[in-house]
Scaffold this motif. Structure first.
Motif, PDB file in Angstrom:
ATOM      1  N   PHE A 169      -8.866  -4.581   6.840  1.00 50.35           N
ATOM      2  CA  PHE A 169      -8.113  -4.949   8.035  1.00 50.35           C
ATOM      3  C   PHE A 169      -8.971  -5.781   8.991  1.00 50.35           C
ATOM      4  N   THR A 197     -14.477  -0.399   0.472  1.00 52.42           N
ATOM      5  CA  THR A 197     -13.257  -0.736  -0.261  1.00 52.42           C
ATOM      6  C   THR A 197     -13.554  -0.951  -1.748  1.00 52.42           C
ATOM      7  N   ILE A 244      -7.860  -2.418   0.554  1.00 49.51           N
ATOM      8  CA  ILE A 244      -7.377  -3.228   1.678  1.00 49.51           C
ATOM      9  C   ILE A 244      -8.444  -3.323   2.757  1.00 49.51           C
ATOM     10  N   CYS A 274       0.816  -1.226   0.000  1.00 46.02           N
ATOM     11  CA  CYS A 274       0.000   0.000   0.000  1.00 46.02           C
ATOM     12  C   CYS A 274       0.844   1.267   0.000  1.00 46.02           C
ATOM     13  N   GLY A 275       2.103   1.128   0.387  1.00 45.45           N
ATOM     14  CA  GLY A 275       2.959   2.313   0.465  1.00 45.45           C
ATOM     15  C   GLY A 275       2.828   3.067   1.767  1.00 45.45           C
ATOM     16  N   THR A 276       2.336   2.393   2.803  1.00 41.56           N
ATOM     17  CA  THR A 276       2.143   3.077   4.078  1.00 41.56           C
ATOM     18  C   THR A 276       3.055   2.534   5.178  1.00 41.56           C
ATOM     19  N   LEU A 277       4.107   1.836   4.782  1.00 38.96           N
ATOM     20  CA  LEU A 277       5.012   1.247   5.763  1.00 38.96           C
ATOM     21  C   LEU A 277       5.854   2.339   6.438  1.00 38.96           C
ATOM     22  N   PRO A 278       5.951   2.324   7.786  1.00 33.78           N
ATOM     23  CA  PRO A 278       6.769   3.345   8.465  1.00 33.78           C
ATOM     24  C   PRO A 278       8.242   3.239   8.070  1.00 33.78           C
ATOM     25  N   LEU A 329      -5.135   0.027  -4.699  1.00 33.97           N
ATOM     26  CA  LEU A 329      -5.222  -1.246  -3.992  1.00 33.97           C
ATOM     27  C   LEU A 329      -6.302  -1.113  -2.926  1.00 33.97           C
ATOM     28  N   PRO A 366       0.541   6.256  -1.908  1.00 36.27           N
ATOM     29  CA  PRO A 366      -0.517   5.296  -1.567  1.00 36.27           C
ATOM     30  C   PRO A 366      -1.838   5.555  -2.292  1.00 36.27           C
ATOM     31  N   HIS A 367      -2.222   6.828  -2.436  1.00 35.44           N
ATOM     32  CA  HIS A 367      -3.559   7.091  -2.980  1.00 35.44           C
ATOM     33  C   HIS A 367      -3.646   6.894  -4.489  1.00 35.44           C
ATOM     34  N   LEU A 393     -12.484  -0.209  10.713  1.00 36.56           N
ATOM     35  CA  LEU A 393     -11.950   1.139  10.507  1.00 36.56           C
ATOM     36  C   LEU A 393     -12.897   2.063   9.745  1.00 36.56           C
ATOM     37  N   LEU A 394     -14.192   1.932  10.009  1.00 35.78           N
ATOM     38  CA  LEU A 394     -15.125   2.915   9.462  1.00 35.78           C
ATOM     39  C   LEU A 394     -14.813   4.241  10.149  1.00 35.78           C
ATOM     40  N   PHE A 395     -14.846   5.337   9.392  1.00 32.66           N
ATOM     41  CA  PHE A 395     -14.528   6.631   9.985  1.00 32.66           C
ATOM     42  C   PHE A 395     -15.610   7.001  10.998  1.00 32.66           C
ATOM     43  N   ASP A 432      -9.839  -4.787  11.921  1.00 32.22           N
ATOM     44  CA  ASP A 432     -10.879  -3.858  12.365  1.00 32.22           C
ATOM     45  C   ASP A 432     -11.488  -3.213  11.128  1.00 32.22           C
TER      46      ASP A 432
END
Lengths: 207, 250
Positions: free
Chosen positions: A82, A147, A80, A48-52, A78, A73-74, A86-88, A84
């Motif tokens: 999870f 998603t 994804i 995803c390109g969100t790795l720390p 892709l 990432p945007h 993760l609904l806002f 959870d």
């Protein structure tokens, strides 16, 4: 087709895994299995390109002949899911779905699309509801639909079934895989659960 | 503590409405609105200047702090110890000497006594407080929300405005209220940078405090306490209203 070429992941110089090669065709599901801490979630975050930045990576991610590594990432397209949902929490159910719709879709059409999506997951009339007021199963379905509405070209699943109870789990699994096949999405599942891996039906790669 | 503060503000309000309040009476003997009427024009002007100055300084500070914190996450760098020192320096060194230095700089630049310099001098004190209040909630926000926003195709700017800022509405408003209170309370910076040309509730309250008329002190002292109080009240009420149908954020 989603293709991983020689992907290696290190954290602070310590290798998590190295030289992972993988190909997932459209509508196909492949599973990466391993105990917790083996780097399977990090693999998806890397895709995803969100790795720390504590991680060092090498290798190539190719999606439909296009290299993703240098894309933000945007722009990777892709989808994804999870563990959870993760609904806002500050948006209503309908607004959560609307957030995912690409900007090019016009206002009138947006409304119809969301109503359609709600109907498809048996939540018609729930547009204004607080996500917190839904059951676990309903929330999971909204997350899936959100998603899909973003029109991804591949699907990544980060143990999305592990927090649901047995009965829900089977049904939700079926729903997710059915949508993956219907939309012809290459799908990559990571899990430590054998039942999930079995249900996915595709090849299983151990990390 | 809070009770004492509340009582003293109430005392100020009573003084501002009293005609005669001799010892040992608990309440004024005769009430009047004369103290307010006589100073009404000046009250309006100083209130407006106070509000204008506070709001502008807070808005600039919020933009700078949010920019800073966002940059920190975006570029994955963290604030160095040294730059934090610089940020908090205005709070640590004695105001009188520090402001004298600024004054000399302002005179050299021919900026002293301008509104711009006044805002800037308030910003020096508002900014660190806002940074202090906002940094922790900002850094503690569940990073998975912005991440999933990005994976859903939202640009970093859209993620900021549609996800991060709304989720952080309460800490943002509380930080703004704290910053506003700091701005309202500034006496020396207002006097120095403003060159005595801009009267705020605080400068008026202090200058009347030197005089003997407790009724006028009551008027300005009460307003000086009221402004930050209203700001904090709004900061707590707005998120409650906005998220009245959102159980997780109440």
């Amino acid at each position: 087709m989603l293709k991983l070429e020689n992907i290696s992941l290190k954290i602070d110089g310590n290798p998590l895994f190295s030289k992972l090669n993988l190909e997932v065709n459209a509508g196909q599901v492949k599973t990466v299995m391993g105990p917790s801490g083996c780097g399977k979630s990090s693999l998806l975050a890397h895709l995803c390109g969100t790795l720390p930045s504590v991680f060092q990576t090498s290798g190539k991610i190719i999606l439909h002949e296009k290299t993703l590594d240098d894309l933000p990432p945007h722009e990777r397209k892709l989808g994804i899911l999870f563990q959870d949902d993760l609904l806002f929490p500050h948006l209503s159910v309908g607004e959560n779905l609307a957030f995912a719709l690409p900007a090019k879709i016009r206002r009138h059409e947006r409304h119809d699309k969301i109503e359609q999506a709600l109907e498809e997951i048996e939540l018609s009339g729930m547009h204004e509801r607080d996500p917190a007021s839904l059951s676990g199963g309903q929330r999971a379905r909204v997350a899936l639909m959100r998603t899909l509405l973003a029109q991804p070209v591949a699907l990544l699943l980060d143990e999305p079934f592990s927090k649901l109870d047995q009965e829900l789990r089977g049904r939700f699994r079926k729903l997710v895989f059915a949508h993956a096949v219907k939309n012809r999405l290459p799908t990559l599942l990571v899990t430590h659960d054998h039942a999930d891996a079995q249900a996915a039906g595709g090849d299983i790669i151990a990390l | 503590m809070l009770g004492t503060a509340f009582l003293s503000v109430l005392g100020l309000a009573f003084w501002s409405l009293s005609l005669r309040w001799p010892y040992p009476y608990v309440l004024p003997q005769r009430w009047t609105s004369r103290n307010w009427e006589r100073h009404w024009t000046s009250i309006q002007e100083t209130s407006f200047t106070t509000l204008e100055l506070g709001v502008i300084a807070v808005l600039i500070a919020l933009i700078l702090v949010v920019g800073c914190l966002e940059n920190e996450q975006w570029r994955r760098v963290s604030f160095s110890f040294r730059s934090q020192w610089l940020l908090y320096l205005p709070l640590l060194i004695p105001q009188a000497t520090f402001l004298l230095g600024i004054q000399i700089l302002a005179v050299r630049l021919e900026m002293d006594g301008t509104f711009l310099l006044l805002v800037w001098s308030h910003l020096l004190f508002v900014l660190p407080y806002i940074f202090l209040t906002l940094a922790d909630p900002w850094r503690n926000l569940d990073t998975r929300f912005p991440q999933i926003g990005q994976c859903l195709g939202a640009s970093p700017l859209r993620v900021l405005f549609r996800i991060k800022l709304p989720l952080l509405l309460k800490p943002l408003l509380v930080a703004a209220a704290v910053g506003f209170a700091v701005s309202v309370s500034q006496y020396l910076p207002t006097l120095f940078a403003g060159g005595g040309r801009f009267a705020t509730l605080t400068t008026e309250a202090v200058s009347y405090a030197a005089g003997a008329d407790r009724r006028v002190i009551g008027v300005y002292g009460f307003l000086q306490a009221l402004f930050p109080w209203i700001a904090l009240l709004l900061a707590l009420a707005i998120p409650r209203w906005r998220f009245r149908n959102r159980a997780t954020l109440l």
